[in-house]
Design a protein around this motif. Structure first.
Motif, PDB file in Angstrom:
ATOM      1  N   PRO A 119       0.797  -1.226   0.000  1.00 21.98           N
ATOM      2  CA  PRO A 119       0.000   0.000   0.000  1.00 21.98           C
ATOM      3  C   PRO A 119       0.832   1.280   0.000  1.00 21.98           C
ATOM      4  N   ASP A 120       2.010   1.243   0.643  1.00 27.33           N
ATOM      5  CA  ASP A 120       2.825   2.450   0.733  1.00 27.33           C
ATOM      6  C   ASP A 120       3.892   2.526  -0.349  1.00 27.33           C
ATOM      7  N   SER A 121       3.795   1.683  -1.366  1.00 28.34           N
ATOM      8  CA  SER A 121       4.777   1.669  -2.446  1.00 28.34           C
ATOM      9  C   SER A 121       4.095   1.975  -3.770  1.00 28.34           C
ATOM     10  N   ALA A 122       4.811   2.691  -4.649  1.00 28.82           N
ATOM     11  CA  ALA A 122       4.289   2.964  -5.985  1.00 28.82           C
ATOM     12  C   ALA A 122       4.377   1.744  -6.889  1.00 28.82           C
ATOM     13  N   VAL A 123       5.195   0.787  -6.530  1.00 30.56           N
ATOM     14  CA  VAL A 123       5.415  -0.383  -7.378  1.00 30.56           C
ATOM     15  C   VAL A 123       4.115  -1.164  -7.548  1.00 30.56           C
ATOM     16  N   GLY A 124       3.805  -1.513  -8.781  1.00 34.12           N
ATOM     17  CA  GLY A 124       2.603  -2.282  -9.076  1.00 34.12           C
ATOM     18  C   GLY A 124       1.370  -1.449  -9.306  1.00 34.12           C
ATOM     19  N   LYS A 125       1.458  -0.129  -9.119  1.00 29.38           N
ATOM     20  CA  LYS A 125       0.296   0.748  -9.303  1.00 29.38           C
ATOM     21  C   LYS A 125       0.378   1.480 -10.631  1.00 29.38           C
ATOM     22  N   MET A 126      -0.783   1.809 -11.187  1.00 32.09           N
ATOM     23  CA  MET A 126      -0.842   2.598 -12.415  1.00 32.09           C
ATOM     24  C   MET A 126      -0.673   4.068 -12.079  1.00 32.09           C
ATOM     25  N   ILE A 127       0.193   4.741 -12.805  1.00 36.14           N
ATOM     26  CA  ILE A 127       0.412   6.161 -12.549  1.00 36.14           C
ATOM     27  C   ILE A 127      -0.777   6.969 -13.064  1.00 36.14           C
ATOM     28  N   PRO A 128      -1.025   8.139 -12.463  1.00 31.76           N
ATOM     29  CA  PRO A 128      -2.090   9.003 -12.982  1.00 31.76           C
ATOM     30  C   PRO A 128      -1.691   9.582 -14.329  1.00 31.76           C
ATOM     31  N   GLN A 129      -2.665  10.161 -15.015  1.00 30.17           N
ATOM     32  CA  GLN A 129      -2.370  10.791 -16.305  1.00 30.17           C
ATOM     33  C   GLN A 129      -2.925  12.214 -16.328  1.00 30.17           C
ATOM     34  N   PRO A 130      -2.136  13.181 -15.892  1.00 28.97           N
ATOM     35  CA  PRO A 130      -2.593  14.571 -15.924  1.00 28.97           C
ATOM     36  C   PRO A 130      -2.284  15.229 -17.267  1.00 28.97           C
ATOM     37  N   ARG A 131      -2.773  16.439 -17.411  1.00 29.43           N
ATOM     38  CA  ARG A 131      -2.341  17.285 -18.524  1.00 29.43           C
ATOM     39  C   ARG A 131      -0.936  17.775 -18.225  1.00 29.43           C
ATOM     40  N   VAL A 132      -0.088  17.749 -19.231  1.00 27.93           N
ATOM     41  CA  VAL A 132       1.300  18.169 -19.067  1.00 27.93           C
ATOM     42  C   VAL A 132       1.694  19.029 -20.258  1.00 27.93           C
ATOM     43  N   ALA A 133       2.899  19.570 -20.175  1.00 29.30           N
ATOM     44  CA  ALA A 133       3.499  20.286 -21.310  1.00 29.30           C
ATOM     45  C   ALA A 133       4.866  19.683 -21.570  1.00 29.30           C
ATOM     46  N   ASP A 134       5.285  19.714 -22.830  1.00 31.46           N
ATOM     47  CA  ASP A 134       6.637  19.257 -23.121  1.00 31.46           C
ATOM     48  C   ASP A 134       7.598  20.439 -23.031  1.00 31.46           C
ATOM     49  N   ALA A 135       8.868  20.201 -23.350  1.00 35.03           N
ATOM     50  CA  ALA A 135       9.886  21.239 -23.160  1.00 35.03           C
ATOM     51  C   ALA A 135       9.605  22.486 -23.997  1.00 35.03           C
ATOM     52  N   ARG A 136       8.908  22.316 -25.130  1.00 36.97           N
ATOM     53  CA  ARG A 136       8.627  23.456 -25.999  1.00 36.97           C
ATOM     54  C   ARG A 136       7.286  24.112 -25.692  1.00 36.97           C
ATOM     55  N   GLY A 137       6.596  23.607 -24.653  1.00 38.66           N
ATOM     56  CA  GLY A 137       5.349  24.239 -24.236  1.00 38.66           C
ATOM     57  C   GLY A 137       4.105  23.655 -24.843  1.00 38.66           C
ATOM     58  N   ARG A 138       4.215  22.575 -25.616  1.00 42.80           N
ATOM     59  CA  ARG A 138       3.026  21.942 -26.189  1.00 42.80           C
ATOM     60  C   ARG A 138       2.250  21.231 -25.094  1.00 42.80           C
ATOM     61  N   LEU A 139       0.956  21.534 -24.978  1.00 40.66           N
ATOM     62  CA  LEU A 139       0.121  20.917 -23.950  1.00 40.66           C
ATOM     63  C   LEU A 139      -0.503  19.624 -24.490  1.00 40.66           C
TER      64      LEU A 139
END
Length: 515
Positions: A400-420
């Motif tokens: 329960p206290d480990s990230a291993v085995g869990k699916m990561i969330p998927q937020p909105r992000v930007a890349d290095a050039r600012g593309r959202l």
């Protein structure tokens, strides 16, 4: 990998329903030579499954199909359990998804969904050969591969296909499973249900809320499907039989009991079925793997039967890719059942529990335990828990206290050039290591990095919007949810698998997991 023997394909798929179709799409996307064999020419006309959730849509997002599929679906607002007298026992509203751009849950119309997927697979014709109108008559394997014999139902001609691996996606009555000598364990409930599918003529109050009419004698499933379709499921009482509900006139007696009339809907079709709670004693026999209903059958209450089969397909597909490319050992394929079986068992348990509510089979104590405690928010229903695996291809223990085995969330992000964009659009379909404000390479030994490099891994630095970028490998976490998730589990570096589950994390070891 043996390169001397002749193979018609790397993978043969037996069955082209949702599980086989998902497997073919994945393998075609990966450029893996595949032959799919299917008895029926047309898509099965009955809408058996009724829902998909954000995990399943994230799978299809990895193939670029999620938005096309979403146009055939309707968001699900809520589930409710009420009595025939109108008393609401409990209700579950769907919160915004943490896994991506889609609602937490959709109502679907399965034939329309499969039509989109079939058309999409035509784009992979260079790699995927789909053969309709053929019945598999034998499956024989040896140390190098599998020979699949089939009969053309139109001409009677017999052909063989030689493949390295076989995916048995031929449903609950899988003949492949029987040929492999694999037993199906569990039970089939005695009560028979009639399913009534209808087309909507006019709106009625709260039609869009998936309703379970809870009753000991006549519980009913009342669900809006997509594209103007609606479904009801009624259990037959002990004195009733299929003969009592052969005609539309007889079926109207059931719908009228809920206040539904011919002014509301037009009956389209109906069928009878029983609930199965069964699983195969093993999901692998040499080079043959059971996928979907061939390996497990569950009651419909959690809406997870078809979805579990689709997730099976995505799980085995990326692992076959790595083995066929000689990047990971063949023993990696043993982790397919290790990961998927406990997850299927979890959703089967959820389905059984939900079925107990609708059929009023819970004790007063169990019902009271479901109610929120005074002054506390209600606990998140298990059906909404984020995906995780208990064991499998991971470095370190899943806990329960480990990230291993869990699916990561998927937020909105930007890349290095600012593309959202959405996070997965930057991750691609391979392995990725993520660092909290740093290049994750700095936390790896030379041996660890060499092992991840051999898998074609990418290395990305996750930054908050307030931080200064470092270069082309930056990911800007616009709302901070990805960084917060990493920090919640006390890790600065994550190694993420192609299916978005965490394979390794700083603190429990960043080595490539052993297979």
């Amino acid at each position: 990998m043996n390169t001397t023997a002749h193979f018609d394909a790397d993978v043969a798929i037996i069955g082209y329903g949702p599980s086989g179709l998902a497997a073919a799409l994945c393998l075609g996307h990966y450029g893996i030579r595949t032959i799919a064999l299917e008895r029926d020419q047309a898509i099965y006309p009955r809408a058996r499954a009724v829902t998909v959730n954000d995990w399943t849509m994230r799978c299809f997002q990895s193939l670029g199909l999620d938005e096309e599929l979403a146009r055939t679906m309707d968001p699900t607002v809520a589930l409710r359990w009420i009595t025939h007298e109108g008393h609401q026992i409990t209700r579950m509203d769907f919160p915004p998804s943490r896994l991506g751009r889609h609602p937490t849950s959709y109502a679907i119309y399965q034939p329309a969904m499969e039509e989109v997927l079939r058309r999409a697979n035509e784009r992979h014709a260079e790699h995927v050969d789909v053969r309709f109108g053929v019945e598999v008559t034998d499956v024989v394997q040896d140390s190098d591969g599998v020979t699949v014999t089939s009969c053309d139902l139109g001409t009677g001609d017999t052909k063989t296909v030689r493949a390295r691996y076989v995916l048995a996606c031929d449903g609950g009555g899988s003949t492949t499973r029987e040929r492999m000598g694999i037993r199906l364990i569990g039970e089939t409930r005695e009560v028979k249900w009639v399913v009534i599918d209808a087309r909507v003529k006019r709106w009625w109050p709260e039609r869009h809320i998936l309703t379970f009419w809870s009753d000991k004698q006549r519980p009913v499933v009342d669900i809006a499907l997509a594209q103007g379709n609606h479904r009801w499921e009624f259990p037959l009482e002990p004195h009733e039989s299929e003969d009592d509900f052969k005609t539309h006139e007889q079926l109207w007696k059931l719908l009228n009991s809920l206040g539904v009339t011919q002014d509301d809907v037009e009956i389209h079709q109906h069928a009878f079925y029983r609930h199965h709670i069964r699983h195969a004693e093993r999901w692998r026999e040499g080079r043959v793997f059971l996928v979907g209903d061939a390996g497990h059958l569950m009651p419909p209450w959690a809406g997870s039967g078809m979805q579990s089969g689709i997730r099976d397909a995505f799980n085995i597909a990326w692992k076959l890719r790595e083995v066929l490319r000689d990047r990971l050992p063949e023993t990696l394929l043993d982790t397919y059942q290790a990961e998927r079986e406990p997850n299927v068992a979890f959703y089967t348990g959820v389905a059984i529990q939900l079925g107990c509510i609708i059929q009023q089979q819970l004790s007063d104590e169990e019902m009271a335990a479901m109610a929120p405690k005074p002054g506390e928010p209600p606990p998140e229903p298990p059906l909404l828990w984020n995906p995780w695996y208990d064991a499998g291809w991971f470095r370190g223990a899943t806990a329960p206290d480990s990230a291993v085995g869990k699916m990561i969330p998927q937020p909105r992000v930007a890349d290095a050039r600012g593309r959202l964009c959405w996070l997965d659009e930057l991750l691609g379909d391979g392995f990725v290591l993520l660092g909290d404000g740093m290049n994750p390479r700095t936390e790896l030994t030379a041996e660890e990095q060499a092992a991840w490099d051999a898998l074609g891994a990418r290395y990305l630095c996750v930054l908050s919007p307030e931080q200064q970028g470092h270069g082309s490998d930056d990911v800007i976490d616009l709302d901070g949810s990805l960084l917060a998730w990493m920090r919640r589990y006390g890790t600065k570096v994550l190694a993420v698998r192609p299916d978005r589950f965490v394979a390794a994390a700083q603190g429990s070891g960043l080595e490539v997991p052993s297979a």
